[in-house]
Design an enzyme around this catalytic site. Sequence first.
Site, PDB file in Angstrom:
ATOM      1  CG  HIS A 122      14.436 -15.474 -56.270  1.00  0.00           C
ATOM      2  ND1 HIS A 122      15.401 -15.303 -55.302  1.00  0.00           N
ATOM      3  CD2 HIS A 122      13.853 -14.262 -56.441  1.00  0.00           C
ATOM      4  CE1 HIS A 122      15.391 -14.033 -54.900  1.00  0.00           C
ATOM      5  NE2 HIS A 122      14.461 -13.382 -55.577  1.00  0.00           N
TER       6      HIS A 122
ATOM      7  CG  ASP B  80      10.619 -19.806 -53.796  1.00  0.00           C
ATOM      8  OD1 ASP B  80       9.782 -19.085 -53.199  1.00  0.00           O
ATOM      9  OD2 ASP B  80      11.574 -19.339 -54.451  1.00  0.00           O
TER      10      ASP B  80
ATOM     11  CD  GLN C  16       6.616 -13.500 -57.304  1.00  0.00           C
ATOM     12  OE1 GLN C  16       5.530 -12.947 -57.452  1.00  0.00           O
ATOM     13  NE2 GLN C  16       7.717 -12.822 -57.038  1.00  0.00           N
TER      14      GLN C  16
ATOM     15  CE  LYS D 215       9.015 -11.196 -53.483  1.00  0.00           C
ATOM     16  NZ  LYS D 215       9.801 -12.082 -54.330  1.00  0.00           N
TER      17      LYS D 215
ATOM     18  CB  CYS E 242      16.889 -12.413 -57.703  1.00  0.00           C
ATOM     19  SG  CYS E 242      17.102 -10.894 -56.801  1.00  0.00           S
TER      20      CYS E 242
HETATM   21  C1  LIG Z   1      10.931 -12.634 -54.083  1.00  0.00           C
HETATM   22  C2  LIG Z   1      11.246 -14.057 -54.252  1.00  0.00           C
HETATM   23  C3  LIG Z   1      12.142 -14.701 -53.410  1.00  0.00           C
HETATM   24  C4  LIG Z   1      12.897 -13.976 -52.314  1.00  0.00           C
HETATM   25  O1  LIG Z   1      12.048 -13.330 -51.408  1.00  0.00           O
HETATM   26  P1  LIG Z   1      12.698 -12.644 -50.111  1.00  0.00           P
HETATM   27  O2  LIG Z   1      11.554 -11.951 -49.468  1.00  0.00           O
HETATM   28  O3  LIG Z   1      13.732 -11.690 -50.640  1.00  0.00           O
HETATM   29  O4  LIG Z   1      13.289 -13.711 -49.284  1.00  0.00           O
HETATM   30  C5  LIG Z   1      12.377 -16.042 -53.604  1.00  0.00           C
HETATM   31  N1  LIG Z   1      11.730 -16.729 -54.550  1.00  0.00           N
HETATM   32  C6  LIG Z   1      10.851 -16.141 -55.387  1.00  0.00           C
HETATM   33  C7  LIG Z   1      10.151 -16.962 -56.416  1.00  0.00           C
HETATM   34  C8  LIG Z   1      10.577 -14.796 -55.265  1.00  0.00           C
HETATM   35  O5  LIG Z   1       9.717 -14.213 -56.096  1.00  0.00           O
END
Ligand SMILES: *Cc1c(COP(=O)(O)O)cnc(C)c1O
Length: 420
Positions: free
Chosen positions: A137, A214, A217, A240, A378
Amino acid sequence: MTAIVAFDQDCRSRNCYDLDSVRADFPILSRTVYDKPLRFLDNGASAQKPRAVIDAIKNSYTSEYANVHRGAHFLSGAATEAYEGVREKVASLLNASSPDTIVFTKNVTEAINLVAFSWAETFLDAGDEIVITEMEHHANIVPWQILKERKGLILRIAPVEDDGRFDLDRFAAILNDHTKLVSVPHVSNVLGTVVPIAEVTRLAKEKGACVLIDGAQGIVHQAVDVQALGCDFYAFTGHKLYGPTGIGVLYGKTERLVSMPPWQGGGDMIETVSFNGSVYAEPPMRFEAGTPPFVQAIGLGAAIDYVQGIGIDAIDAHEQYLRDYAFDALRDVPDVRLIGEDPTKAAIMSFIVDGIHSMDVGAVLDRQGLAVRVGHHCAQPLMARMGVEATVRASMALYNTTEEIDALAAGIRHAQKLLG
Ligand SMILES: *Cc1c(COP(=O)(O)O)cnc(C)c1O
């Protein structure tokens, strides 16, 4: 609705939950769009909120509202207790050693930036290498590019296979004695690929590198144990995980956090301030300058309770069932090309329809009440790698049904009839 019941019967043996009653917990799922039932398949962008989360936020504002950590009065104490209680809840969700390893941020993007502009800014020098992947991302690309320009770092990119798989051997081949940080997604937001983060961490640690995951997800689809993983940082975003916007989490190992300077200055992150200098608070407060998003944190706490009430393993089993069902349903539609075909992936289905622009597919689906995401998600470098400009993405959550996947497949066929 019959389809949902049929699904439940099918799923009962897999230790699932009562889907009808779970769906009833989410007020928005009963609304219509364009006179069609809402079929919400855009959970990878943000998930809907159960009533428990909405009520917790409402209760905070109606009955327990005052600024945290400050007032010597009843309401401030109650709000502080609630806020710090969520820190404990998050620590337990991640099986972290202590609540002091949990820093609240506004989202995962801010959590990654905190690592970049506090830890990496302090400890990395020209020639040091940061490893990310092709499936990143933008939130896990751009902060490192900014830092690379400032400090002369080297950014290395671990490849993704054509079918979306993560190849551990090719990843390992990139690591070397200059590797100082490995920052990878737990689960790709486009491909659904689950990165083997335990092995990635082990390999990175062999080189003495710091590891950031990260988990935007990942935390949504799987149980996470940061101590078993041994990663240095794990970041996720509340919205999320069925929580509100404006709240994110950075877990950091104690020895990392105590070594890091603040990255933002202000109230709440200090012990003492004088014009000769200031003494910073210990972590996690050191990294929470200013009034924190404590109402959002309280909402996140309710979301964690909700998810744990259903059971993360039951959610995982349900979503795996939806993934398998979606693989079959989408492969059945002619001229649909799936982007990301790892059979063990999360229930995130990206695809293109030959001969029809993804924007147009999305617009037809929208008119059927089907909410999907269309675009580069993104992840423009990943789009380039997979040879596409955009995809349609249907991403499932704990409340989605096989009936909705059938509607998706029918909607694509409809788009083909209209536009093909
Ligand atoms: C959605 C997402 C992000 C960014 O999330 P934010 O809430 O906009 O900071 C970063 N990495 C992954 C894998 C995502 O799915």
